[in-house]
Enzyme design. Structure first.
Site, PDB file in Angstrom:
ATOM      1  N   ASP A  35       6.241   5.834  -3.102  1.00  0.00           N
ATOM      2  CA  ASP A  35       4.756   5.472  -3.054  1.00  0.00           C
ATOM      3  C   ASP A  35       3.925   6.237  -3.860  1.00  0.00           C
ATOM      4  OD1 ASP A  35       2.533   3.728  -2.279  1.00  0.00           O
ATOM      5  OD2 ASP A  35       2.553   4.322  -0.310  1.00  0.00           O
ATOM      6  N   ASN A  84       3.605  -7.237  -3.193  1.00  0.00           N
ATOM      7  CA  ASN A  84       3.064  -6.515  -4.267  1.00  0.00           C
ATOM      8  C   ASN A  84       3.024  -7.628  -5.584  1.00  0.00           C
ATOM      9  OD1 ASN A  84       5.230  -3.610  -4.047  1.00  0.00           O
ATOM     10  ND2 ASN A  84       3.311  -3.852  -3.512  1.00  0.00           N
TER      11      ASN A  84
END
Length: 257
Positions: A35, A84
């Protein structure tokens, strides 16, 4: 000058961590939530966040080398979640191309890893699915660690897919629903997960300071240890990885006992 001193001190600390891990308990299966790519790009003034994704992708081979050195058998990389897929099309398209490049790189000549795609291929473009399948085929017989590329992955969806697969298998055998209810065990569902045949995840590392798992390996992390670091993924270093292993080795895993 200050940077060179800092780098030298980091190398000394890194060697100390590596020595401390000799003979320590090492996780068989490490999951990594990579991340902070977009925030890294913005932090250095880049408008195009694809630069962050590319920089993050360039760290993967380094990470896998560190895992090889430590003796990790399975690495699962959270590369693209089902959530996503809602990102703006230009960013998503660029990210998919980067993921394809990673799969090609990891399966190229001279690499030892076995690449395994985990996720729902039906939510991905056909060209991405084809690249991932080719990487799996090209590395099927390689002797190194297994590298799971979690692309189009969602933990809840994986469990739902496992249950559907289990039901379909028993329907083909002619098993009645009542009979299945009588015999169903946890292990029967585990046999239909994307990671079937692999050890459950022992350690999950998440970068960027977020302290959540975002649906990552929900089933496989039931007894996992978690390590959260503030470092954005593109800046993740070997010393950060060794810190995670040190923290893992210092914990007493009780497995509910």
């Amino acid at each position: 000058m200050r940077r060179s001193v800092r780098d030298a001190l980091t190398r000394v600390y890194e060697r100390r961590l590596a020595r401390a891990l000799v003979g320590a308990d090492i996780p068989r299966h490490v999951g990594v939530i990579m991340d902070g790519n977009r925030r890294w790009a913005r932090s250095i003034g880049l408008e195009d966040v694809a630069h962050g994704h590319r920089r993050g992708a360039s760290k993967i081979v380094d990470l896998l080398g560190w895992c090889d050195d430590a003796g990790v058998q399975v690495v699962t990389l959270f590369m693209l979640s089902t959530d996503n897929l809602r990102r703006p099309e230009p960013e998503l398209s660029a990210l998919l191309r980067i993921i394809e490049d990673v799969a090609v790189d990891l399966s190229g000549p001279g690499r030892r890893w076995k690449v395994n795609a985990v996720g729902a291929p039906e939510v991905l473009p056909p060209e991405t699915v084809a690249v991932l399948k080719q990487a799996e085929e090209d590395t099927r017989d390689r002797p190194g660690a297994t590298v799971n590329l979690a692309v189009g992955y969602g933990g809840r969806r994986e469990i739902a897919d496992a249950v559907r697969s289990l039901l379909a298998e028993h329907a083909a055998r002619g098993t009645s629903l009542e009979d299945l209810v009588d015999v169903l065990e946890v292990e029967h569902i585990a046999e239909h997960l994307y990671t079937r045949g692999q050890p459950d995840c022992d350690l999950v590392i998440r970068t960027s300071g977020e302290q959540r798992i975002s649906g990552f390996l929900l089933w496989q992390t039931a007894n996992a240890e978690f390590h959260f670091t503030d470092v954005y993924w593109p800046d993740f270093r070997r010393v950060d990885f060794l810190r995670a292993l040190r923290d893992y080795s210092a914990r007493h895993r009780r497995f509910g006992e």
